[in-house]
Scaffold this active site. Structure first.
Site, PDB file in Angstrom:
ATOM      1  N   ALA A 113       0.161  -1.616  -9.286  1.00 50.64           N
ATOM      2  CA  ALA A 113      -0.687  -0.383  -9.744  1.00 50.64           C
ATOM      3  C   ALA A 113      -1.924  -0.467  -8.713  1.00 50.64           C
ATOM      4  CB  ALA A 113      -1.133  -0.959 -11.144  1.00 50.64           C
ATOM      5  N   GLU A 114      -2.281  -1.637  -8.248  1.00 46.46           N
ATOM      6  CA  GLU A 114      -3.492  -1.842  -7.502  1.00 46.46           C
ATOM      7  C   GLU A 114      -3.577  -1.263  -5.981  1.00 46.46           C
ATOM      8  OE1 GLU A 114      -6.592  -2.476  -8.558  1.00 46.46           O
ATOM      9  OE2 GLU A 114      -6.418  -3.259 -10.301  1.00 46.46           O
ATOM     10  N   SER A 115      -2.558  -1.555  -5.392  1.00 45.31           N
ATOM     11  CA  SER A 115      -2.610  -1.202  -4.173  1.00 45.31           C
ATOM     12  C   SER A 115      -1.241  -0.670  -3.734  1.00 45.31           C
ATOM     13  CB  SER A 115      -2.591  -2.485  -3.233  1.00 45.31           C
ATOM     14  OG  SER A 115      -1.474  -3.545  -3.494  1.00 45.31           O
TER      15      SER A 115
END
Length: 700
Positions: free
Chosen positions: A510-512
């Site tokens: 989800a972050e990167s």
């Protein structure tokens, strides 16, 4: 950017290339027959590139023998870019002639033109300029015309620029010259002021205001004040005349103030409403903003205010927040009425279908709720998984695989642009690699793009697979879209930190989306998007080594620190992954405020009422990704509900024999894969939050 040591990166790249050869057969074998030689070239290129970035010609000795290497043009370009201040046109022209059409050549032209503009060498600038290189260079080209005493023609020279809400500093002399030449009539000035006001660009409005006639200038300055300092504008507004421009300023100030302090905006609105003859549209916009931000402030009057909005003041965001507030109040009748008031396209969304089922169930209409749950449960999404839990159904995940096409794969690998892209990735220049990737695949058919994404996955370039397989049937390629990447130590580090590996994987995804060099506007870095300051504290707290912010681009370092920070957030919320995920995104202080306001709600209702759109969607995305990664790791998955414990209860890690949900593909296979959701930080793109005075969705 700090990468893995050259030897380790080289060994890893060699393993990836060997795996690709095994996967796609003889056609690719020819491409990588000299793998050891390629690795030696990559190592020498890295060394030469580091030297080239220092400028001068020292890099040439280290690059001897690399003339045939696909990335060789990047070496000279790096040296020339460093030496821009001393370059002459001949050296630049020579490079452009040798490497026409290459990205570093285009960059060099653009940057050298900027240097020529700095030197005010307008003759050389004009000889080398090409249109379409951005607003700054367009304005420098107009400065060159002015230097030749050529008058500006508005329709030819300025009309396109004039449509922009803001422009770079290079345009300031051009706009000033246009004013001096009498081209900026009041009508034209107001046209651009309106464009800027709609985009919330108070600085642009303020810069144009002095060129208007005195009375109009005052009105424009007050529009700028409303955008830049709504509190002071509202304090002064009672002395303003009731003119159309001042009504616009009052409307903007109230909308902006509602976003900051809804109660202060309420008081100002009560005072100013009788003072100004606002249109129904303006009144509706103000009432809409007040209602929306009272809702996000957890105000008791929010539901009534949202329900009372006249039809002209209704927006999708207002209708959805009416549902959210009713759900948060657990007023099921009001929630059903709000769901009925949604637009038809909104009603089809999985979120509102799920909550319709929930509301009907709460109202004792279980027979009506069950078919809704069954329908939503066919989707491999956050709401699909929640719905499946409601009816004790298996999770509907329908994986697919790509058929191999050796001939097309060989053709792709022989494509010069993709060749450069893969090599740039292999030597650690991922940002440049993504640019080559995008250029090489521009305009290619969907099947070619999917094939390229699968090749990238097999080479370990996971973010290209995530982004390249983001629509249609490709959403079912779970192996590529949700890579495990065990070589980066996620499972081991999650275990040592005392958290679940599926959750850690979900946060990375989800972050990167596996962009190891990801960097956000807030300076969060690497796979798990850690701020250097946060990472330093985590390292100190856990007795881990810390070598500075750039070390966060190294996957192992990032994962070690990121999993410990996740564990720290989880400990703050009794181990609850869903609340810790919210804190990871919005910060623990904000989550603490939300818990204090609505801590008695069931988790699905709590998430639905999170004021920040980004955080609300982030939690849903992470929880769904955790289910998918759990399935990928274990063949089935813990229920999403087991990770979404009620506030006040303690979440414990699952035991090896924990009961898991079955995963099955419904027949017929109608399940839908998760939508292609991703963080703004993963690609160079505008921030998610709207820049307009009042966004469609409250996003503070």
């Amino acid at each position: 950017m700090v990468n893995a040591p050259a030897s380790r990166r080289a060994a890893r790249s060699l393993r990836l290339l060997a795996g690709a050869v095994l996967a796609i057969g003889g056609a690719v074998a020819a491409f990588t027959a000299s793998a050891e030689g390629t690795e030696a070239q990559r190592l020498r290129f890295r060394q030469a590139y580091a030297a080239a970035q220092q400028g001068g010609d020292a890099w040439k000795a280290q690059a001897a023998g690399l003339e045939g290497y696909v990335l060789f043009p990047y070496l000279e370009a790096a040296a020339l870019e460093h030496d821009l201040r001393t370059l002459d046109r001949a050296r630049v022209d020579a490079y452009l002639a040798r490497y026409p059409g290459l990205i570093p050549a285009a960059d060099l032209r653009r940057d050298f033109l900027g240097e020529l503009a700095r030197r005010k060498d307008w003759t050389t600038f004009s000889a080398m300029y090409q249109p379409g290189l951005g607003d700054s260079l367009s304005c420098f080209a107009l400065q060159a015309k002015l230097a030749r005493n050529e008058p500006l023609v508005f329709d030819r020279d300025l009309s396109d620029l004039w449509k922009k809400a803001s422009l770079p500093n290079a345009c300031d002399p051009v706009i000033a010259a246009a004013h001096d030449q009498g081209l900026l009539t009041p009508e034209r000035l107001w046209t651009r002021i309106q464009t800027a006001a709609e985009a919330g660009k108070g600085g642009t409005v303020a810069s144009l205001a002095p060129w208007l006639p005195p009375e109009d200038a005052t009105a424009a300055q007050r529009i700028a004040q409303a955008l830049n300092d709504p509190a002071s504008a509202l304090r002064a507004a009672s002395t303003w005349p009731d003119t159309p421009r001042h009504r616009q300023a009052v409307t903007l100030a109230l909308q902006r103030m509602a976003r900051k302090q809804s109660t202060v905006a309420d008081a100002a609105w009560s005072t100013l409403a009788p003072r100004f003859s606002l249109s129904e549209q303006q009144k509706g916009a103000i009432e809409n903003a007040l209602a929306l931000f009272h809702a996000t402030d957890f105000d008791e009057s929010a539901l009534e205010r949202l329900a009372a909005l006249p039809p002209g003041a209704q927006t999708d965001a207002a209708r959805e927040w009416r549902v959210r507030v009713a759900l948060a109040r657990q007023d099921w009748s009001a929630a059903l009425a709000a769901l009925d008031a949604l637009g038809e396209s909104q009603k089809d969304d999985g979120e509102w279908r799920y909550f319709r089922g929930l509301v009907l169930e709460k109202l004792g209409r279980k027979g009506e709720a069950q078919p809704i749950y069954r329908s939503v449960a066919q989707e491999a999404t956050y709401f699909g998984f929640l719905a499946a839990d409601r009816i004790d159904a298996a999770y509907a995940i329908c994986p697919s695989s790509m058929a191999t096409d050796e001939a097309r794969e060989a053709a792709l690998l022989a494509d010069p642009g993709l060749d450069r892209a893969f090599e740039l990735y292999a030597v650690g220049l991922q940002k440049l690699g993504r640019r080559e990737w995008t250029a090489a695949l521009a305009g290619r058919d969907a099947e070619t793009q999917r094939l390229a994404a699968d090749l990238a996955f097999r080479k370990g370039w996971y973010d290209r697979a995530v982004f390249g397989l983001s629509s249609g049937d490709a959403l079912r390629l779970y192996e590529q879209r949700f890579p495990l990447a065990r070589q980066d130590g996620v499972v081991e580090q999650a275990s040592q930190a005392g958290i679940e590996a599926p959750w850690a994987y979900a946060i990375i995804r989800a972050e990167s989306a596996w962009m190891t060099d990801a960097r956000s506007g807030a300076d969060a870095r690497g796979l798990m998007q850690l701020l250097p300051g946060t990472a330093a504290l985590v390292a100190k707290r856990n007795g881990l080594s810390w070598s500075g912010g750039d070390s966060l681009y190294e996957p192992t370092t990032n994962i070690v620190l990121g999993t410990r920070y996740l564990a720290q957030m989880a400990a703050r919320y009794n181990g609850a992954p869903w609340l810790a995920s919210a804190a990871y995104n919005a910060g623990p202080n904000k989550v603490d405020q939300w818990v204090e306001a609505r801590g008695t709600l069931d988790p699905d209702l709590f998430v639905a009422s999170i004021p920040y759109k980004e955080t609300r969607e982030y939690v849903a995305r992470v929880m769904a990704f955790a289910v998918i990664y759990d399935w990928r790791l274990n063949g089935n998955a813990l229920s999403i509900g087991s990770r979404m414990t009620r506030l006040g209860s303690t979440y414990t890690l699952p035991s090896p024999g924990a009961v898991r949900k079955p995963v099955a593909c419904p027949s017929p296979a109608v399940a839908k894969a998760p939508p292609p959701t991703a963080p703004a930080v993963m690609e160079p793109a505008p921030a998610e939050a709207s820049s307009s005075p009042v966004p469609q969705e409250p996003q503070r």
